[in-house]
Motif scaffolding. Structure first.
Motif, short mmCIF file in Angstrom:
data_model
loop_
_atom_site.label_atom_id
_atom_site.label_comp_id
_atom_site.label_asym_id
_atom_site.label_seq_id
_atom_site.Cartn_x
_atom_site.Cartn_y
_atom_site.Cartn_z
N ASN A 468 0.83 -1.21 0.00
CA ASN A 468 0.00 0.00 0.00
C ASN A 468 0.86 1.26 0.00
O ASN A 468 0.54 2.25 -0.66
N GLN A 469 1.96 1.22 0.75
CA GLN A 469 2.87 2.37 0.77
C GLN A 469 3.50 2.59 -0.61
O GLN A 469 3.62 3.73 -1.07
N LEU A 470 3.89 1.50 -1.26
CA LEU A 470 4.49 1.62 -2.59
C LEU A 470 3.47 2.14 -3.61
O LEU A 470 3.80 2.93 -4.49
N LYS A 471 2.19 1.71 -3.49
CA LYS A 471 1.15 2.18 -4.40
C LYS A 471 0.92 3.68 -4.24
O LYS A 471 0.61 4.37 -5.20
N GLU A 472 1.07 4.16 -3.02
CA GLU A 472 0.88 5.59 -2.76
C GLU A 472 2.11 6.41 -3.10
O GLU A 472 2.12 7.62 -2.91
N GLY A 473 3.15 5.73 -3.60
CA GLY A 473 4.36 6.43 -4.00
C GLY A 473 5.28 6.79 -2.85
O GLY A 473 6.22 7.59 -3.00
N ARG A 475 8.10 6.06 0.18
CA ARG A 475 9.30 5.26 0.35
C ARG A 475 9.14 4.37 1.58
O ARG A 475 8.73 4.84 2.64
N VAL A 476 9.48 3.09 1.41
CA VAL A 476 9.33 2.14 2.52
C VAL A 476 10.66 2.06 3.27
O VAL A 476 11.68 1.63 2.72
N ALA A 589 14.47 -5.86 8.15
CA ALA A 589 13.62 -6.18 7.00
C ALA A 589 13.34 -4.92 6.19
O ALA A 589 13.18 -3.83 6.75
N GLY A 590 13.31 -5.06 4.88
CA GLY A 590 13.02 -3.92 4.02
C GLY A 590 12.85 -4.34 2.58
O GLY A 590 13.11 -5.49 2.21
N VAL A 591 12.41 -3.37 1.74
CA VAL A 591 12.19 -3.61 0.32
C VAL A 591 13.45 -3.25 -0.45
O VAL A 591 14.01 -2.17 -0.27
N PRO A 597 10.43 -5.47 -6.98
CA PRO A 597 10.92 -5.30 -5.60
C PRO A 597 10.56 -6.49 -4.74
O PRO A 597 9.51 -7.12 -4.92
N ARG A 598 11.42 -6.81 -3.80
CA ARG A 598 11.19 -7.93 -2.88
C ARG A 598 11.36 -7.46 -1.45
O ARG A 598 12.15 -6.57 -1.15
N TYR A 599 10.58 -8.06 -0.57
CA TYR A 599 10.69 -7.79 0.86
C TYR A 599 11.66 -8.82 1.45
O TYR A 599 11.35 -10.02 1.51
N CYS A 600 12.83 -8.36 1.83
CA CYS A 600 13.90 -9.28 2.24
C CYS A 600 14.26 -9.11 3.71
O CYS A 600 14.04 -8.04 4.30
N LEU A 601 14.82 -10.19 4.29
CA LEU A 601 15.30 -10.19 5.68
C LEU A 601 16.82 -10.28 5.67
O LEU A 601 17.41 -11.02 4.88
N PHE A 602 17.42 -9.50 6.57
CA PHE A 602 18.89 -9.47 6.67
C PHE A 602 19.30 -9.66 8.13
O PHE A 602 18.62 -9.22 9.05
#
Length: 672
Positions: A468-473, A475-476, A589-591, A597-602
């Protein structure tokens, strides 16, 4: 017309809900919406009524009666309120003028559609009504219709109109039901006995409502009071003048004028018309002034005709010819006899010229129709037909090669043609707008469905709040999670299986396995991070932190072991085996990326969880010590594995998760 079907839909949705309408229309096999001025087949409405009876479990007569009541309210809300209110000052007059309303509405709809002319195509005729007063105050309502079985709509509509317009409750009972053989063609003839009782006192009735008795009583009372007061004043005035020095005798006309003036200009008694001793109009003026009238006797012999109708139908210039040779009755559909005409004397009559009797120049044109009223002249034993050409548009006028000048200047048909031309243009524009609206509604519905599919696909790739944040433009921002539980799994001997099978077999095997695992993520509410080859990764407590992250992942792991038994190894034909590793700890965690884009864990937690899987045992769930600490008091059966050498981490104390002590297999698998 779609107006009727829209009304039926509105009734079902308003009283029973959208789901009931959807079920009803699917069973009837009809569309969801209807255009107001579009003509639809009778079968559509009849199907809807039939299915409504079955779906709602209500007899047909009650459904039709309820529809009749609702249709009256629907007509009022649709802009016909004032038109209906002005039909008559009481219920008798209201019913008496229903046929006239049908005739008026046909100008707009160019078909037989009206207040009770329900859902029929334009080549069909409207129902006809005839009402008779009885000595006891009741009425007999005669209802004639081509459509059988729809008579129960009439009590619903008439009852609602009586209550709303005249504040009276009525009861309508069928006292006779026959097929009228004397009319041209078989028609259902229903006779209703209408009895009425006042609901409210007279003083509470609105300005449009009236009851004969109430009005008469109030008029008598006010007249008596006014007579007493005014006569007393008149006497006093006369008495005062009598005491004057020069008394003057007052004539009865002056006294009458004084009483009327004292009564503020209101007449004290009912109106009595005054007729001249002889008719002050000559024959020529009458025939020119009323150019479309006809007079005929009991044998239908023409005695007199207006000049315009003579011009169009030259045969009428021969006085004494039979009227039915040149005309046929279109409405009401009755035999062309004096007795039948007298029976419907209060109805509007529509005559149509007979093509075979018209002049040669008229043979290729549409036939002329006349509309007007019949008046029986008792002294002459003749019928007067006062009529005008039934023309709806300028196009119809041109088709018959007529002109506005052919219609008498005092005839409102002139204005109706011009006004209706504008009205039809507005209706056409309204119809186009309605069509566009319907097209937009359908497109919007399809767009919404496609949007849901796109969102479902997006939410499968990214967490919902992130998507939803990405759709609204927006930054995550990357987020740090202090504690979460990560799981890795892989297929035992997957490399060997790949070497001995066709690629399609590998794809089918992995798809079968992943479909089972994906369903379990929904059951236990854990987030699927990614799949790489045969490796499957999930996390609990990310992206939404929850205190039960370890238990959720543990139950998911137990479900994976069970689910894997249902996936066949394409080489051996036996169930596949998987290794599962679990570790608990902090992650970031972040995009990452803009394209796909992928939601990845580090973090190190990811590495240790992966090591737990790679150092695991087939068909076992390998736990790290931190994962064990989170689960040891949570009703899970866990056995100690001991210290093992872990690549890159040295010696680690690990455990095996055996089962959930309180949950059944069906609960673990999310089965009912």
């Amino acid at each position: 017309y779609g107006f009727i079907n829209t009304c039926l839909k509105s009734l079902v949705v308003e009283k029973y809900g959208e789901e009931t309408w959807e079920k009803l229309r699917l069973q009837a096999g009809v569309q969801d919406s209807f255009l107001t001025f579009e003509v639809y087949k009778d079968e559509i409405t009849m199907q809807l009524v039939d299915k409504a009876c079955k779906v709602l479990g209500v007899p047909a007569d009650l459904v039709l009666r309820e529809f009749g009541k609702y249709f009256f309210e629907f007509c009022k809300r649709s802009g016909y309120d004032h038109m209906l209110r002005t039909l008559g000052g009481n219920l008798y007059e209201f019913i008496e003028n229903l046929d006239a309303l049908h005739s008026y509405l046909s100008l707009s709809y160019q078909a037989s559609f009206g207040f009770v002319c329900f859902f029929f195509p334009q080549e069909m005729n409207a129902p006809s009504f005839r009402v008779e007063k009885n000595e006891d105050g009741s009425m007999h309502l005669h209802y004639y219709s081509d459509r059988r079985g729809l008579c129960h709509i009439v009590p619903g509509i008439i009852g609602a109109a009586a209550l709303d317009f005249f504040n009276i409750e009525i009861s309508m009972k069928i006292v006779n039901q026959t097929e009228e053989e004397e009319r041209t063609g078989k028609k259902e003839h229903i006779v209703f006995l209408v009895t009425q009782n006042p609901v409210f006192p007279c003083k509470e009735r609105n300005e449009f409502s009236s009851s004969s008795k109430c009005l008469v009583d109030s008029e008598k009372q006010s007249e008596t009071q006014l007579n007493k007061e005014d006569l007393e004043k008149a006497k006093n005035t006369t008495g005062d003048r009598g005491n004057s020095v020069c008394p003057v005798k007052k004539s009865h006309w002056k006294t009458l004028r004084g009483i009327i003036a004292l009564g503020k200009g209101k007449l004290l008694r009912g109106f009595d018309p005054v007729y001249p001793k002889s008719l002050w109009i000559d024959t020529k003026t009458f025939c020119n002034g009323l150019p479309f009238h006809m007079v005929f006797d009991k044998e239908l012999r023409v005695k007199q005709a207006g000049v315009s109708i003579q011009k169009i139908v030259p045969g009428l210039q021969t006085m004494g010819i039979s009227l039915d040779q040149y005309f046929r009755i279109v409405h009401p559909e009755v035999p062309f006899t004096i007795s039948s005409i007298q029976k419907f004397i209060n109805s509007q009559f529509v005559f149509q010229t007979r093509r075979e009797m018209m002049p040669e120049s008229w043979k290729q044109r549409p036939m002329l129709e006349l509309r007007g009223q019949m008046m029986w002249m008792e002294s002459l034993q003749c019928m007067l037909y006062l009529c005008s050409p039934l023309l709806r548009t300028l196009h119809e006028l041109e088709e018959r090669q007529m002109h506005i000048a052919d219609i008498a200047p005092h005839d409102v048909t002139r204005d109706l043609i011009l006004l209706n031309q504008q009205r039809l243009a507005e209706m056409e524009l309204s119809n186009q707008l309605e069509r566009k609206k319907e097209e937009l509604r359908i497109l919007s519905k399809h767009l919404e469905e496609e949007k849901k599919k796109t969102e479902a696909l997006l939410y499968a790739m990214l967490p919902q709040h992130v998507a939803n944040q990405l759709k609204e433009g927006k930054r995550v921002e990357a987020g740090e999670f202090q504690e979460c539980t990560i799981l890795f799994s892989d297929v035992v001997t997957f490399t060997n299986i790949c070497a001995q099978c066709e690629p399609i077999q590998i794809v089918l095997m992995l798809n079968s396995m992943y479909l089972r695992f994906d369903r379990l993520t929904t059951v236990h509410d854990v987030y699927k991070v990614e799949t790489i080859g045969d490796a499957y990764m999930v996390v609990g407590g990310v992206p939404v932190p929850v205190p039960t992250h370890a238990e959720r992942v543990a139950n998911f792991a137990l479900g994976m072991i069970i689910a894997a038994k249902g996936v066949q190894n394409p080489v051996s034909g036996n169930p596949i085996q998987i290794r599962v590793g679990i570790h608990t700890g902090p992650v970031l965690a972040g995009v990452v990326g803009e394209k796909m884009p992928r939601y990845c864990l580090f973090g190190d937690t990811v590495n240790i969880a992966s090591r737990m899987e790679s150092h695991g045992v087939p068909s076992k769930i390998h736990l790290s010590s931190s994962a064990y600490q989170c689960l040891k008091y949570k009703n899970f059966e866990i056995t100690e594995r001991g210290e093992i050498e872990v690549k890159g981490k040295g010696k680690m104390h690990t455990y095996f998760l055996i089962r959930n002590k309180t949950a059944t297999e069906n609960e673990i698998m999310g089965r009912p």
